[in-house]
Design an enzyme around this catalytic site. Structure first.
Site, PDB file in Angstrom:
ATOM      1  N   SER A  13      38.984  43.523  46.915  1.00  0.00           N
ATOM      2  CA  SER A  13      38.580  44.671  46.104  1.00  0.00           C
ATOM      3  C   SER A  13      39.210  45.946  46.637  1.00  0.00           C
ATOM      4  O   SER A  13      39.524  46.049  47.825  1.00  0.00           O
ATOM      5  CB  SER A  13      37.058  44.821  46.096  1.00  0.00           C
ATOM      6  N   ASP A  74      33.761  40.361  40.142  1.00  0.00           N
ATOM      7  CA  ASP A  74      33.996  41.070  38.890  1.00  0.00           C
ATOM      8  C   ASP A  74      32.644  41.242  38.236  1.00  0.00           C
ATOM      9  O   ASP A  74      31.903  40.262  38.061  1.00  0.00           O
ATOM     10  CB  ASP A  74      34.957  40.320  37.966  1.00  0.00           C
TER      11      ASP A  74
END
Length: 214
Positions: A13, A74
């Site tokens: 991320s 996600d």
């Protein structure tokens, strides 16, 4: 299901808030974790149309770049009155002309869309936060874990904790928004607990039970 047999992984991320939450969750298990941002990995294009597809894209990109297992998330806010929007495009709603993200603007967009849809009462503003974690290995193997938490969208935003849309999401059964909760309250889970509150903690609990426990 493949077990995770290393204590060194990559958090796939570039989102500072998300990185912090994932590191908080995996820390008690003794992991050494660096983020894709720290490693200067290029952010892959999230071309999927589901949370599962985009989580897989991110995890595989980091796993193959690092040669180590990578854990991605996600996630998004799915609002019934908006036909499931913003959904997988939750972060996109916060994008500005200069490429940064403004979540105050994004929350206002959500509120404006709800008002246009006539969703004024709490009963008409039902929503859920969804998180899909993907654990990927450099050889291309992946495991997926999905967590959801039901709630309602409130206005105006409340609280300065958390990140993203947290100040406008009130989880079912609570009087406070995620934005008014500490990290421990929001996750609502530690290893060994039967209950997890946040969508990410719920997905992480499944990940732990599947890939870490004997």
């Amino acid at each position: 299901m493949r077990k995770l047999d290393t204590k060194t992984i990559v958090v796939a991320s570039h989102n500072a808030g998300k990185i912090r939450e994932i590191q908080d969750l995996i820390g008690p298990f003794g992991f050494t974790a660096k983020s894709a941002a720290e490693l200067n990995f290029i952010e892959p294009d999230e071309t999927g149309t589901t949370f599962e597809e985009n989580a897989t894209i991110k995890a595989l990109a980091s796993a193959q770049a690092a040669g180590l297992p990578a854990l991605s998330d996600d996630s998004g806010l799915v609002i019934d009155a908006l036909g499931g929007d913003p959904g997988v495009y939750t972060a996109n709603w916060a994008e500005t002309a200069d490429g940064t993200r403004d979540f105050a603007m994004a929350m206002q967009k959500v509120e404006t869309a709800l008002e246009r849809a006539g969703a004024i009462s709490p009963e008409s503003r039902t929503a859920r936060f969804v998180s899909v974690l993907c654990l990927a290995w450099p050889d291309g193997h992946t495991e997926l874990f999905r967590g959801e938490v039901e709630g309602t969208v409130v206005w105006p935003p409340r609280g300065t904790q958390g990140f993203g849309y947290d100040p406008v999401f009130k989880p079912e059964g609570y009087d406070t928004t995620f934005g008014e909760m500490s990290a421990d309250q929001k996750h609502g889970w530690k290893h060994g607990d039967s209950h997890a509150l946040s969508h990410r903690a719920r997905a992480f609990k499944i990940f732990v039970e599947t890939c870490l426990e004997a």
